[in-house]
Design an enzyme around this catalytic site. Structure first.
Site, PDB file in Angstrom:
ATOM      1  N   THR A 172      -1.390  -5.447  17.798  1.00 38.85           N
ATOM      2  CA  THR A 172      -0.354  -4.506  17.870  1.00 38.85           C
ATOM      3  C   THR A 172      -0.757  -3.123  17.184  1.00 38.85           C
ATOM      4  N   LYS A 173      -1.414  -3.514  16.049  1.00 39.86           N
ATOM      5  CA  LYS A 173      -1.953  -2.366  15.206  1.00 39.86           C
ATOM      6  C   LYS A 173      -2.959  -1.172  16.226  1.00 39.86           C
ATOM      7  N   THR A 202      -5.644  -0.131  10.497  1.00 42.54           N
ATOM      8  CA  THR A 202      -6.545  -1.087  10.000  1.00 42.54           C
ATOM      9  C   THR A 202      -7.904  -1.075  10.572  1.00 42.54           C
ATOM     10  N   ASP A 203      -9.147  -1.479  10.178  1.00 40.87           N
ATOM     11  CA  ASP A 203     -10.393  -2.029  10.675  1.00 40.87           C
ATOM     12  C   ASP A 203     -10.124  -2.923  11.631  1.00 40.87           C
ATOM     13  N   GLU A 204      -9.025  -3.846  11.471  1.00 43.11           N
ATOM     14  CA  GLU A 204      -9.042  -4.977  12.288  1.00 43.11           C
ATOM     15  C   GLU A 204      -8.966  -4.724  13.881  1.00 43.11           C
ATOM     16  N   ILE A 237       1.018  -1.333  -0.030  1.00 41.66           N
ATOM     17  CA  ILE A 237       0.108   0.076   0.115  1.00 41.66           C
ATOM     18  C   ILE A 237       0.938   1.415   0.102  1.00 41.66           C
ATOM     19  N   ASN A 265      -9.871  -3.864   3.775  1.00 45.05           N
ATOM     20  CA  ASN A 265      -9.006  -4.784   3.094  1.00 45.05           C
ATOM     21  C   ASN A 265      -8.427  -3.998   1.708  1.00 45.05           C
ATOM     22  N   HIS A 312     -10.114 -16.567  13.501  1.00 42.69           N
ATOM     23  CA  HIS A 312     -10.553 -15.792  12.206  1.00 42.69           C
ATOM     24  C   HIS A 312     -11.781 -15.011  12.365  1.00 42.69           C
ATOM     25  N   ASP A 321      15.540   0.630   9.430  1.00 37.62           N
ATOM     26  CA  ASP A 321      14.046   0.383  10.370  1.00 37.62           C
ATOM     27  C   ASP A 321      13.573   1.613  11.004  1.00 37.62           C
ATOM     28  N   TYR A 336      -9.841 -20.862   3.445  1.00 36.17           N
ATOM     29  CA  TYR A 336      -9.729 -21.168   4.833  1.00 36.17           C
ATOM     30  C   TYR A 336     -11.431 -21.499   5.225  1.00 36.17           C
ATOM     31  N   TYR A 343      -1.233  -9.454  15.241  1.00 41.54           N
ATOM     32  CA  TYR A 343      -1.148  -8.351  14.403  1.00 41.54           C
ATOM     33  C   TYR A 343      -2.099  -7.072  14.556  1.00 41.54           C
TER      34      TYR A 343
HETATM   35  P1  NAD Z   1       3.210  -4.809   3.542  1.00 39.21           P
HETATM   36  O1  NAD Z   1       3.496  -6.013   4.307  1.00 39.21           O
HETATM   37  O2  NAD Z   1       2.952  -5.128   2.033  1.00 39.21           O
HETATM   38  O3  NAD Z   1       4.320  -3.737   3.543  1.00 39.21           O
HETATM   39  C1  NAD Z   1       5.036  -3.448   4.620  1.00 39.21           C
HETATM   40  C2  NAD Z   1       6.401  -2.374   4.434  1.00 39.21           C
HETATM   41  O4  NAD Z   1       6.805  -2.224   5.702  1.00 39.21           O
HETATM   42  C3  NAD Z   1       7.469  -3.331   3.729  1.00 39.21           C
HETATM   43  O5  NAD Z   1       7.839  -2.675   2.686  1.00 39.21           O
HETATM   44  C4  NAD Z   1       8.324  -3.761   4.788  1.00 39.21           C
HETATM   45  O6  NAD Z   1       9.671  -3.808   4.259  1.00 39.21           O
HETATM   46  C5  NAD Z   1       8.307  -2.321   5.755  1.00 39.21           C
HETATM   47  N1  NAD Z   1       8.571  -2.706   6.760  1.00 39.21           N
HETATM   48  C6  NAD Z   1       8.120  -3.633   7.766  1.00 39.21           C
HETATM   49  N2  NAD Z   1       8.843  -3.477   9.087  1.00 39.21           N
HETATM   50  C7  NAD Z   1       9.596  -2.265   8.860  1.00 39.21           C
HETATM   51  C8  NAD Z   1      10.535  -1.668   9.758  1.00 39.21           C
HETATM   52  N3  NAD Z   1      10.614  -2.039  11.023  1.00 39.21           N
HETATM   53  N4  NAD Z   1      11.187  -0.745   9.279  1.00 39.21           N
HETATM   54  C9  NAD Z   1      11.068  -0.061   8.119  1.00 39.21           C
HETATM   55  N5  NAD Z   1      10.288  -0.907   7.260  1.00 39.21           N
HETATM   56  C10 NAD Z   1       9.537  -1.761   7.428  1.00 39.21           C
HETATM   57  O7  NAD Z   1       1.909  -4.032   4.133  1.00 39.21           O
HETATM   58  P2  NAD Z   1       0.721  -3.520   3.467  1.00 39.21           P
HETATM   59  O8  NAD Z   1      -0.337  -4.563   3.164  1.00 39.21           O
HETATM   60  O9  NAD Z   1       1.025  -2.596   2.412  1.00 39.21           O
HETATM   61  O10 NAD Z   1       0.266  -2.512   4.701  1.00 39.21           O
HETATM   62  C11 NAD Z   1       0.604  -1.239   4.680  1.00 39.21           C
HETATM   63  C12 NAD Z   1       0.039  -0.485   6.124  1.00 39.21           C
HETATM   64  O11 NAD Z   1      -1.494  -0.481   5.818  1.00 39.21           O
HETATM   65  C13 NAD Z   1       0.233  -1.336   7.437  1.00 39.21           C
HETATM   66  O12 NAD Z   1       0.222  -0.350   8.447  1.00 39.21           O
HETATM   67  C14 NAD Z   1      -1.218  -2.041   7.551  1.00 39.21           C
HETATM   68  O13 NAD Z   1      -1.350  -2.027   9.016  1.00 39.21           O
HETATM   69  C15 NAD Z   1      -2.108  -0.966   6.839  1.00 39.21           C
HETATM   70  N6  NAD Z   1      -3.263  -1.574   6.398  1.00 39.21           N
HETATM   71  C16 NAD Z   1      -3.193  -2.798   5.370  1.00 39.21           C
HETATM   72  C17 NAD Z   1      -4.402  -3.224   4.619  1.00 39.21           C
HETATM   73  C18 NAD Z   1      -4.329  -4.276   3.864  1.00 39.21           C
HETATM   74  O14 NAD Z   1      -5.420  -4.568   3.340  1.00 39.21           O
HETATM   75  N7  NAD Z   1      -3.116  -4.819   3.347  1.00 39.21           N
HETATM   76  C19 NAD Z   1      -5.729  -2.619   5.495  1.00 39.21           C
HETATM   77  C20 NAD Z   1      -5.460  -1.462   6.229  1.00 39.21           C
HETATM   78  C21 NAD Z   1      -4.690  -1.244   6.620  1.00 39.21           C
HETATM   79  O1  TDX Z   2      -5.170 -18.572   1.367  1.00 36.03           O
HETATM   80  C1  TDX Z   2      -5.985 -17.725   1.989  1.00 36.03           C
HETATM   81  N1  TDX Z   2      -7.347 -18.318   1.923  1.00 36.03           N
HETATM   82  C2  TDX Z   2      -8.322 -17.797   2.707  1.00 36.03           C
HETATM   83  O2  TDX Z   2      -9.580 -18.014   2.792  1.00 36.03           O
HETATM   84  C3  TDX Z   2      -5.723 -16.624   2.601  1.00 36.03           C
HETATM   85  C4  TDX Z   2      -4.240 -16.056   2.482  1.00 36.03           C
HETATM   86  C5  TDX Z   2      -6.535 -15.879   3.397  1.00 36.03           C
HETATM   87  N2  TDX Z   2      -7.828 -16.487   3.459  1.00 36.03           N
HETATM   88  C6  TDX Z   2      -9.165 -15.626   4.096  1.00 36.03           C
HETATM   89  C7  TDX Z   2      -8.643 -14.984   5.196  1.00 36.03           C
HETATM   90  C8  TDX Z   2      -9.277 -13.713   5.302  1.00 36.03           C
HETATM   91  O3  TDX Z   2     -10.770 -14.066   5.837  1.00 36.03           O
HETATM   92  O4  TDX Z   2      -9.080 -14.504   3.347  1.00 36.03           O
HETATM   93  C9  TDX Z   2      -9.604 -13.137   3.832  1.00 36.03           C
HETATM   94  C10 TDX Z   2      -8.351 -12.191   3.523  1.00 36.03           C
HETATM   95  O5  TDX Z   2      -7.308 -12.638   4.071  1.00 36.03           O
HETATM   96  P1  TDX Z   2      -5.767 -11.924   4.108  1.00 36.03           P
HETATM   97  O6  TDX Z   2      -5.589 -11.604   2.700  1.00 36.03           O
HETATM   98  O7  TDX Z   2      -4.747 -12.664   4.810  1.00 36.03           O
HETATM   99  O8  TDX Z   2      -6.039 -10.537   4.955  1.00 36.03           O
HETATM  100  P2  TDX Z   2      -6.979 -10.088   6.289  1.00 36.03           P
HETATM  101  O9  TDX Z   2      -6.446 -11.230   7.398  1.00 36.03           O
HETATM  102  O10 TDX Z   2      -8.367  -9.839   6.107  1.00 36.03           O
HETATM  103  O11 TDX Z   2      -6.055  -8.618   6.736  1.00 36.03           O
HETATM  104  C11 TDX Z   2      -5.869  -7.853   5.686  1.00 36.03           C
HETATM  105  O12 TDX Z   2      -6.634  -6.745   5.790  1.00 36.03           O
HETATM  106  C12 TDX Z   2      -6.350  -5.788   6.747  1.00 36.03           C
HETATM  107  C13 TDX Z   2      -4.262  -7.241   5.668  1.00 36.03           C
HETATM  108  O13 TDX Z   2      -3.545  -8.424   5.742  1.00 36.03           O
HETATM  109  C14 TDX Z   2      -4.092  -6.409   6.769  1.00 36.03           C
HETATM  110  O14 TDX Z   2      -2.828  -5.891   6.718  1.00 36.03           O
HETATM  111  C15 TDX Z   2      -5.113  -5.488   7.044  1.00 36.03           C
HETATM  112  O15 TDX Z   2      -4.841  -4.782   8.173  1.00 36.03           O
END
Ligand code: NAD
Ligand code: TDX
Length: 342
Positions: free
Chosen positions: A161-162, A122-124, A13, A187, A284, A59, A215, A158
């Site tokens: 900690t968020k 995150t909404d989590e 993101i 998501n 879950h 870091d 899952y 996860y």
């Molecule tokens: P990601 O895991 O794809 O990317 C995380 C990035 O942070 C990576 O580039 C990693 O190298 C870097 N990183 C990790 N630890 C670090 C550290 N100690 N110092 C410096 N860099 C570090 O994650 P993402 O899915 O892009 O999520 C980004 C942010 O958005 C997170 O804070 C996550 O909680 C939040 N978020 C994600 C989602 C989602 O659907 N993925 C939804 C809502 C919020």
């Molecule tokens: O192989 C899979 N099969 C499956 O059914 C995986 C990897 C996941 N799942 C399910 C679990 C969840 O219900 O799909 C849904 C989405 O899973 P993830 O992609 O792992 O996302 P989720 O756990 O919902 O969390 C994501 O959204 C909120 C991001 O990873 C988080 O960083 C963000 O905060």
């Protein structure tokens, strides 16, 4: 807002946000601070102009490097995190270190230099909602989506900690006058998402001749938003948000996992039932759903990429066209899941 630091800007993101800023705000210089963990990838920033984007590998929990960078910045947009629930269930420690100590280190530096801070969360943090079929009226009544008034109730290492990092930011605003805002988004999907996550895992499974893995019963609901809409929302909050406020970001994209998987299978020309049910995730969360009225009404934001079918088709095309971006990692990711029965 001429010089901004984007932490985690080489991740999914964060890198999409950096592309968004470069494409839409030519006056802004971005310093990406990223540790390049397994989830960070320099390739996510390839092709961006060197005079607009600098990558510093480091870091966020390293107070020295953070101090040096924050001293020269106008704002910090904080994406860096350990982000995958399944990993946090196996080994929570890096989540505590990065999500809590890392956030603490950043806000201490922002306090020292009075630098604007935006915390991406995150909404989590709110836990989960009952599935819609359990609710009278199928989701029309009040209180059925998360708002910024919903009590925190995180389920996993996860999300806890968020949640803790959000609370640190809130305390720094109140006790020290930190100029901060928080956003809690649902998501995300789109290009550059790590193949451990649900949508890219299934797309790259199909492209690799592996059956997709669902899952449990697959009834869990996620509220999908295209990552470009998350970027525009964060920019809106950074530039127009009220200090101390929390904004929930969502695009009314609720879908259960089976429906998403069936759509991926259909778009990729596979039979609807060509997937395996695998072991469920412990703890879950059942359903996430965001009420983004505050962001829309107070700051005038609205999502643009709301056709999920089109967005998913474009995402499938991206993984199809960019095999070299994910292929080398595929086997190791699947081996890790297989060890876990998933
Ligand atoms: P990601 O895991 O794809 O990317 C995380 C990035 O942070 C990576 O580039 C990693 O190298 C870097 N990183 C990790 N630890 C670090 C550290 N100690 N110092 C410096 N860099 C570090 O994650 P993402 O899915 O892009 O999520 C980004 C942010 O958005 C997170 O804070 C996550 O909680 C939040 N978020 C994600 C989602 C989602 O659907 N993925 C939804 C809502 C919020
Ligand atoms: O192989 C899979 N099969 C499956 O059914 C995986 C990897 C996941 N799942 C399910 C679990 C969840 O219900 O799909 C849904 C989405 O899973 P993830 O992609 O792992 O996302 P989720 O756990 O919902 O969390 C994501 O959204 C909120 C991001 O990873 C988080 O960083 C963000 O905060």
């Amino acid at each position: 807002m001429k010089n901004i630091i984007v932490t985690g800007g080489a991740g999914f993101i964060g890198s999409n946000f950096v592309h968004y800023v470069v494409n839409n705000h030519p006056e802004v210089h971005v310093t990406v601070l990223d540790k390049l963990t397994y989830a960070g990838n320099k390739a996510n920033l390839a092709g961006l102009p060197a005079d607009r984007v600098e990558l510093v590998v480091g870091d966020i929990a390293d107070a020295k490097i953070v101090d040096e960078l924050v001293a020269k910045a106008d704002a910090v947009v904080h994406y860096a995190a350990e982000s995958h629930n399944d990993n946090s269930l196996k080994d929570p420690y890096p989540f505590v270190e990065t999500n809590l100590i890392g956030t603490y280190t950043l806000i201490e530096a922002c306090r020292k230099y009075d630098v604007r801070f935006h915390h991406v969360s995150t909404d989590e943090v709110y836990g989960d909602l009952p599935l819609r079929k359990d609710l009278p009226g199928h989701g029309d009544g009040p209180g059925e989506k998360f708002t910024d008034k919903t009590p925190y109730n995180p389920s996993s290492p996860y999300s806890s900690t968020k949640a803790g990092s959000d609370l640190l930011v809130k305390a720094w605003v109140r006790s020290f006058g930190l100029r901060a805002t928080i956003s809690n988004c649902s998501n995300n999907y789109g290009p550059y998402q790590h193949i451990e996550k649900f949508i890219p895992r299934q797309i790259t499974n199909i492209l690799s001749g592996i059956r997709p893995k669902l899952y449990g019963d697959g009834k869990n609901v996620r509220d999908w938003i295209h990552t470009n809409d998350h970027s525009s929302a964060v920019w809106t909050i950074l530039t127009k948000g009220e200090i101390g406020e929390t904004y929930l970001i969502g695009a009314d994209g609720e879908q259960d996992n089976i429906t998403v998987l069936e759509l991926i299978l259909e778009l990729m020309g596979q039979p609807k039932d060509a997937y395996d049910h695998v072991k469920d995730r412990p703890g879950h969360d059942l359903r996430y759903a965001i009420d983004s009225t505050k962001l829309r009404e107070e700051l005038g934001w609205k999502p643009q990429f709301t056709n999920f079918r089109d967005g998913l088709a474009a995402t499938i095309q991206w993984y199809t066209d960019n095999r070299e971006w994910w292929e080398a990692e595929k086997q190791a990711v699947e081996q890790k899941y297989a060890k876990n029965g998933q």
